[in-house]
Design a protein around this motif. Sequence first.
Motif, PDB file in Angstrom:
ATOM      1  N   VAL A 142      28.849  62.727  33.270  1.00 28.86           N
ATOM      2  CA  VAL A 142      28.888  62.487  34.724  1.00 28.86           C
ATOM      3  C   VAL A 142      28.872  60.995  35.048  1.00 28.86           C
ATOM      4  O   VAL A 142      29.749  60.499  35.772  1.00 28.86           O
ATOM      5  N   LEU A 143      27.884  60.298  34.536  1.00 28.32           N
ATOM      6  CA  LEU A 143      27.772  58.868  34.854  1.00 28.32           C
ATOM      7  C   LEU A 143      28.958  58.057  34.335  1.00 28.32           C
ATOM      8  O   LEU A 143      29.471  57.184  35.057  1.00 28.32           O
ATOM      9  N   PRO A 144      29.437  58.272  33.101  1.00 28.79           N
ATOM     10  CA  PRO A 144      30.621  57.522  32.682  1.00 28.79           C
ATOM     11  C   PRO A 144      31.839  57.808  33.556  1.00 28.79           C
ATOM     12  O   PRO A 144      32.620  56.897  33.842  1.00 28.79           O
ATOM     13  N   THR A 145      32.003  59.060  33.979  1.00 30.88           N
ATOM     14  CA  THR A 145      33.133  59.388  34.858  1.00 30.88           C
ATOM     15  C   THR A 145      33.029  58.607  36.162  1.00 30.88           C
ATOM     16  O   THR A 145      34.014  58.038  36.649  1.00 30.88           O
ATOM     17  N   MET A 146      31.829  58.577  36.725  1.00 35.10           N
ATOM     18  CA  MET A 146      31.634  57.829  37.974  1.00 35.10           C
ATOM     19  C   MET A 146      31.847  56.339  37.751  1.00 35.10           C
ATOM     20  O   MET A 146      32.436  55.650  38.598  1.00 35.10           O
ATOM     21  N   SER A 147      31.406  55.835  36.607  1.00 30.85           N
ATOM     22  CA  SER A 147      31.580  54.407  36.309  1.00 30.85           C
ATOM     23  C   SER A 147      33.050  54.054  36.178  1.00 30.85           C
ATOM     24  O   SER A 147      33.497  53.019  36.690  1.00 30.85           O
ATOM     25  N   VAL A 148      33.790  54.907  35.494  1.00 29.87           N
ATOM     26  CA  VAL A 148      35.218  54.646  35.315  1.00 29.87           C
ATOM     27  C   VAL A 148      35.926  54.671  36.671  1.00 29.87           C
ATOM     28  O   VAL A 148      36.735  53.797  36.991  1.00 29.87           O
ATOM     29  N   TRP A 149      35.616  55.673  37.469  1.00 30.07           N
ATOM     30  CA  TRP A 149      36.272  55.814  38.785  1.00 30.07           C
ATOM     31  C   TRP A 149      35.973  54.614  39.665  1.00 30.07           C
ATOM     32  O   TRP A 149      36.871  54.036  40.297  1.00 30.07           O
ATOM     33  N   SER A 150      34.707  54.220  39.728  1.00 30.16           N
ATOM     34  CA  SER A 150      34.329  53.070  40.549  1.00 30.16           C
ATOM     35  C   SER A 150      34.920  51.776  40.004  1.00 30.16           C
ATOM     36  O   SER A 150      35.341  50.901  40.766  1.00 30.16           O
ATOM     37  N   GLY A 151      34.937  51.662  38.668  1.00 29.35           N
ATOM     38  CA  GLY A 151      35.516  50.465  38.061  1.00 29.35           C
ATOM     39  C   GLY A 151      37.001  50.345  38.355  1.00 29.35           C
ATOM     40  O   GLY A 151      37.497  49.260  38.674  1.00 29.35           O
ATOM     41  N   LEU A 152      37.705  51.467  38.274  1.00 26.08           N
ATOM     42  CA  LEU A 152      39.143  51.458  38.581  1.00 26.08           C
ATOM     43  C   LEU A 152      39.368  51.062  40.030  1.00 26.08           C
ATOM     44  O   LEU A 152      40.273  50.284  40.348  1.00 26.08           O
ATOM     45  N   ASP A 153      38.558  51.612  40.913  1.00 29.01           N
ATOM     46  CA  ASP A 153      38.678  51.288  42.333  1.00 29.01           C
ATOM     47  C   ASP A 153      38.456  49.797  42.572  1.00 29.01           C
ATOM     48  O   ASP A 153      39.197  49.148  43.314  1.00 29.01           O
ATOM     49  N   GLU A 154      37.439  49.245  41.918  1.00 29.12           N
ATOM     50  CA  GLU A 154      37.140  47.818  42.067  1.00 29.12           C
ATOM     51  C   GLU A 154      38.293  46.967  41.536  1.00 29.12           C
ATOM     52  O   GLU A 154      38.717  46.010  42.180  1.00 29.12           O
ATOM     53  N   HIS A 155      38.814  47.339  40.381  1.00 21.61           N
ATOM     54  CA  HIS A 155      39.916  46.570  39.799  1.00 21.61           C
ATOM     55  C   HIS A 155      41.165  46.656  40.669  1.00 21.61           C
ATOM     56  O   HIS A 155      41.888  45.668  40.818  1.00 21.61           O
ATOM     57  N   LEU A 156      41.430  47.823  41.233  1.00 23.18           N
ATOM     58  CA  LEU A 156      42.609  47.962  42.089  1.00 23.18           C
ATOM     59  C   LEU A 156      42.471  47.118  43.348  1.00 23.18           C
ATOM     60  O   LEU A 156      43.434  46.509  43.809  1.00 23.18           O
ATOM     61  N   GLU A 157      41.278  47.080  43.900  1.00 22.42           N
ATOM     62  CA  GLU A 157      41.064  46.241  45.075  1.00 22.42           C
ATOM     63  C   GLU A 157      41.238  44.770  44.720  1.00 22.42           C
ATOM     64  O   GLU A 157      41.800  43.989  45.479  1.00 22.42           O
ATOM     65  N   ARG A 158      40.764  44.381  43.550  1.00 23.37           N
ATOM     66  CA  ARG A 158      40.888  42.983  43.119  1.00 23.37           C
ATOM     67  C   ARG A 158      42.346  42.611  42.878  1.00 23.37           C
ATOM     68  O   ARG A 158      42.729  41.455  43.032  1.00 23.37           O
ATOM     69  N   SER A 159      43.154  43.600  42.466  1.00 28.57           N
ATOM     70  CA  SER A 159      44.557  43.300  42.179  1.00 28.57           C
ATOM     71  C   SER A 159      45.332  42.973  43.448  1.00 28.57           C
ATOM     72  O   SER A 159      46.473  42.520  43.377  1.00 28.57           O
ATOM     73  N   LYS A 160      44.732  43.210  44.608  1.00 27.49           N
ATOM     74  CA  LYS A 160      45.398  42.897  45.869  1.00 27.49           C
ATOM     75  C   LYS A 160      45.064  41.479  46.342  1.00 27.49           C
ATOM     76  O   LYS A 160      45.608  41.008  47.332  1.00 27.49           O
ATOM     77  N   THR A 161      44.164  40.798  45.661  1.00 30.17           N
ATOM     78  CA  THR A 161      43.690  39.511  46.161  1.00 30.17           C
ATOM     79  C   THR A 161      44.634  38.373  45.799  1.00 30.17           C
ATOM     80  O   THR A 161      45.400  38.449  44.844  1.00 30.17           O
ATOM     81  N   ARG A 162      44.528  37.297  46.574  1.00 31.69           N
ATOM     82  CA  ARG A 162      45.350  36.109  46.337  1.00 31.69           C
ATOM     83  C   ARG A 162      45.017  35.536  44.955  1.00 31.69           C
ATOM     84  O   ARG A 162      45.903  35.089  44.222  1.00 31.69           O
ATOM     85  N   GLU A 163      43.750  35.537  44.612  1.00 32.99           N
ATOM     86  CA  GLU A 163      43.324  35.001  43.319  1.00 32.99           C
ATOM     87  C   GLU A 163      44.009  35.723  42.165  1.00 32.99           C
ATOM     88  O   GLU A 163      44.410  35.118  41.177  1.00 32.99           O
ATOM     89  N   PHE A 164      44.138  37.035  42.299  1.00 32.28           N
ATOM     90  CA  PHE A 164      44.787  37.824  41.265  1.00 32.28           C
ATOM     91  C   PHE A 164      46.256  37.420  41.131  1.00 32.28           C
ATOM     92  O   PHE A 164      46.752  37.175  40.031  1.00 32.28           O
ATOM     93  N   CYS A 165      46.949  37.353  42.263  1.00 29.44           N
ATOM     94  CA  CYS A 165      48.385  37.031  42.227  1.00 29.44           C
ATOM     95  C   CYS A 165      48.615  35.629  41.667  1.00 29.44           C
ATOM     96  O   CYS A 165      49.527  35.401  40.861  1.00 29.44           O
ATOM     97  N   LEU A 166      47.787  34.695  42.099  1.00 32.26           N
ATOM     98  CA  LEU A 166      48.021  33.306  41.700  1.00 32.26           C
ATOM     99  C   LEU A 166      47.458  32.975  40.321  1.00 32.26           C
ATOM    100  O   LEU A 166      47.559  31.841  39.873  1.00 32.26           O
ATOM    101  N   SER A 167      46.865  33.942  39.635  1.00 37.19           N
ATOM    102  CA  SER A 167      46.342  33.668  38.302  1.00 37.19           C
ATOM    103  C   SER A 167      47.472  33.508  37.278  1.00 37.19           C
ATOM    104  O   SER A 167      47.254  32.963  36.207  1.00 37.19           O
ATOM    105  N   CYS A 168      48.665  33.982  37.622  1.00 38.10           N
ATOM    106  CA  CYS A 168      49.827  33.725  36.766  1.00 38.10           C
ATOM    107  C   CYS A 168      50.463  32.424  37.245  1.00 38.10           C
ATOM    108  O   CYS A 168      50.745  32.271  38.431  1.00 38.10           O
ATOM    109  N   HIS A 169      50.754  31.518  36.334  1.00 41.53           N
ATOM    110  CA  HIS A 169      51.161  30.184  36.756  1.00 41.53           C
ATOM    111  C   HIS A 169      52.499  30.183  37.474  1.00 41.53           C
ATOM    112  O   HIS A 169      52.770  29.305  38.294  1.00 41.53           O
ATOM    113  N   VAL A 170      53.352  31.168  37.205  1.00 38.63           N
ATOM    114  CA  VAL A 170      54.652  31.186  37.900  1.00 38.63           C
ATOM    115  C   VAL A 170      54.479  31.433  39.395  1.00 38.63           C
ATOM    116  O   VAL A 170      55.379  31.156  40.189  1.00 38.63           O
ATOM    117  N   MET A 171      53.326  31.941  39.772  1.00 38.62           N
ATOM    118  CA  MET A 171      53.074  32.245  41.177  1.00 38.62           C
ATOM    119  C   MET A 171      52.416  31.082  41.917  1.00 38.62           C
ATOM    120  O   MET A 171      52.324  31.115  43.155  1.00 38.62           O
TER     121      MET A 171
END
Lengths: 67, 208
Positions: B43-72
């Motif tokens: 139960v707890l690992p499933t919840m951790s994975v789900w919450s972690g994925l949600d957090e990572h997906l939200e972070r992937s929308k940020t300016r910092e994420f996009c600009l971390s590649c130098h071509v951007m």
Amino acid sequence: MSARPTKMEQRIRVSGILMLLGVAVEVATLCKIHPLTFMAFTTVGLLFFAAGMITFLVSLLEVGAGD
Amino acid sequence: MLPRPDLIFLLVVTAATGLILTFRPDLTRQRNGKVLAFLGLVVLPTMSVWSGLDEHLERSKTREFCLSCHVMKPYGKSLLIDDSEYIPAVHFQNNFVPPDKPCFTCHTTYALYGDLKAKIGGLRHMFVYYTGTTPDTIKLYKPYNNRECLHCHEGARKFLKVGAHTETDTTMASLLSGRISCLESGCHDVAHEVRSLSELEFWKGATR
């Protein structure tokens, strides 16, 4: 005097270790915002979590058989 | 950027349960121990994975994420151009788009699967970036859809008052249908223009 760990307890220990590795990968990948940390979590992290869960669930199937 | 407090708490509880089960697996000989094992290893690992994925997906929308590649990085720099003709710059500097997610706000679609399609496209970009050669000129796959502009501007008073938008009886309908592009030459056709960054001035008062 502690009894020798059963096969299921050994599996639970392995499962716990795998799950802890998954948590460690998740914590590490949350320290930095970068595409590679995203990929590391979705590959390595999920692999550890899945392996831990499957190990535990498989051990449940073998409960009572030869323990 | 710290993760959400609930995710931190979840990870701490998951780790604590994992440690208990790793060092004291004999607890599972009792019924309560079996329940703990199920909670801690499923139960707890499933919840951790789900919450972690949600957090990572939200972070992937940020300016910092996009600009971390130098071509951007030039595209990030173009957001600070001190000229209101530059569409991305004027939107970013005036908070017309969320300042922490300016790239994702404009470069996703608002259709039903917009977010998922954008993410799949991002995976492909990553693959090319790390295994292939990024092109000298980065282009959109398809012409920029008016829908992304009209999502905010349609119906807005300022948009309706502009003479060029209501020049003829059919102009507005053409804009709404996409027959006329908002980015057509002569209209709002100045976007990132990264090739001319060295000749431009930048907003010196920027705090982000």
